[in-house]
Design a protein around this motif. Sequence first.
Motif, PDB file in Angstrom:
ATOM      1  N   ASP A 111       0.825  -1.198   0.000  1.00 57.87           N
ATOM      2  CA  ASP A 111       0.000   0.000   0.000  1.00 57.87           C
ATOM      3  C   ASP A 111       0.865   1.255   0.000  1.00 57.87           C
ATOM      4  N   GLN A 114      -0.226   4.500   1.773  1.00 56.98           N
ATOM      5  CA  GLN A 114      -0.045   4.582   3.208  1.00 56.98           C
ATOM      6  C   GLN A 114       1.418   4.846   3.557  1.00 56.98           C
ATOM      7  N   THR A 171     -10.296   2.178   3.693  1.00 54.59           N
ATOM      8  CA  THR A 171     -10.033   3.493   4.275  1.00 54.59           C
ATOM      9  C   THR A 171     -11.223   4.427   4.024  1.00 54.59           C
ATOM     10  N   ASP A 227      -6.344   1.938  10.936  1.00 55.36           N
ATOM     11  CA  ASP A 227      -6.269   1.449   9.556  1.00 55.36           C
ATOM     12  C   ASP A 227      -5.023   0.589   9.352  1.00 55.36           C
ATOM     13  N   ASP A 228      -5.173  -0.433   8.529  1.00 57.75           N
ATOM     14  CA  ASP A 228      -4.040  -1.262   8.099  1.00 57.75           C
ATOM     15  C   ASP A 228      -3.271  -1.876   9.254  1.00 57.75           C
ATOM     16  N   ARG A 326      -8.587   2.228  -6.831  1.00 59.65           N
ATOM     17  CA  ARG A 326      -7.647   3.349  -6.980  1.00 59.65           C
ATOM     18  C   ARG A 326      -7.112   3.399  -8.418  1.00 59.65           C
TER      19      ARG A 326
END
Length: 466
Positions: A111, A114, A171, A227-228, A326
């Motif tokens: 990612d 991020q 997200t 997140d993550d 994305r």
Amino acid sequence: MTAETSVATLWEQALESLRSEIDEESFTAWLEPVQPRCFDGGKLTLAVPSEFSRNWLISNYHERIAQCFSDKAATPVAIEYQIVAMDEGAPEPAAPSPPAAAPHPLTSSADAVQRGVPTTFTPLNPQNTFESFVVGESNRFAHAAAQAVADPQSSAYNPLFLYGGVGLGKTHLMHAIGAQMRAYGDHFNVLYISSEAFMNAFIEGIKRKELMQFRNCFRTVDLLLLDDVQFFAGAERSQTEFFHTFNALFDAGKKIVISSDDQPKELTELDERLRSRFEAGLIVDIQPPELETRVAILQCKAQDLNFQLSSEVAIYVAERIKTNIRKLEGALKKLKAYTEINGAAITIDAVRDLLGPLFTGEEPLKISIEKIQLVVCKFFDVSLHDLTGPNRSRKFTAPRQIACYLAREMTDDSYPEIARKFGGRDHTSILHAFRKVQQDIADDLNKQNLIKYLTKLIKEEPLNPH
Ligand code: ADP
Ligand code: MG
């Protein structure tokens, strides 16, 4: 009145308004230590004691500070937060130093977005709302669960654990929950943070001997969005710290939402205690969206960008970019730029040239019987009706046999499935057609070349009939 006294006065006034909006404990902890430095050309510089407090202010109070100050100053205001060792009054080096640049499991993450996040709390992206989230079969349950969590009256699904591949909307949903909770009122203290930023803040807290402050700020939230969580892999102290944060919040009945790229039981590099906490909540996955959802997402985003996207192009792109939203957004931006530069609607051929590189790494498009029929009809100049119908004239039977042969060769479909798509005839007739063409190819070089040529046309045909 000097510039200094006026900024100090305005700040005093702004603080007075803020005091009535923010609970006392937080006010004392976060706002009282702030010192106004200067206010010039609409820019307010505020001195704050640490990077940590700067991040916290930006994440939680920035909008309200800006609003209150600009009300008092009667002009819009941009704020710069300057980290200043308060007792010395001297600014720190400008760049926030990322903790331990040593190789870290984070850097191997897929990612990339991020990874780019600095060691700060990331504010919620105002575009990531429930309204802008397109719901389809792949994400319906996750969306519904997220909405339930965002209801302040409900204590359902705690913790909520969202998992799924990169770019599928985790997200986005977390931000949407946060935004919705905040919309209910300022008294909901919402904190969104990636596990990476949590770790960085934790390390920063240790370095600056501000662990108490660190703990307090996490343990006073009403909703924590982490997140993550997979990025915690290998970071044992951060995991332990988070475990205690989790327990404190959970025991106090606060809401917790976690996201990850995989389900808890697969996160084998995470502490077993943490995984079992996650497993006690609701675990929901987000799957890659199906074609219709991908097309809808493209169309929604195009509308937001004020971009006219034909459904032909939307389908063409959505058929080829399947696993990451994305990437779909990236494709759309490219199409928009192309259209703006060329001042004309884009053709399918141009889309293929422009976006070709984005299609690599995606599974090759499956060839459908419909596509084979389309190409064969075009080539022999017969209608689909005649190609698939009962007419036994040689003009139709030759293309029909060829189309059946190609359907069997180029797709995974069975004889009965092919038979269904050729007018519902008996499947033995498809078998017969297949054998006949097979024999023709063996006997006749021209036939062989014709089949090769048609195969190439089918592979290159950009459109799938729908
Ligand atoms: P993840 O966190 O799962 O990697 P993101 O939430 O960052 O993915 O989503 C990637 C991009 O795709 C974001 O810009 C997001 O707004 C968009 N997106 C994802 N799912 C949807 C959806 N269902 N509807 C609209 N946009 C979406
Ligand atoms: Mg994400």
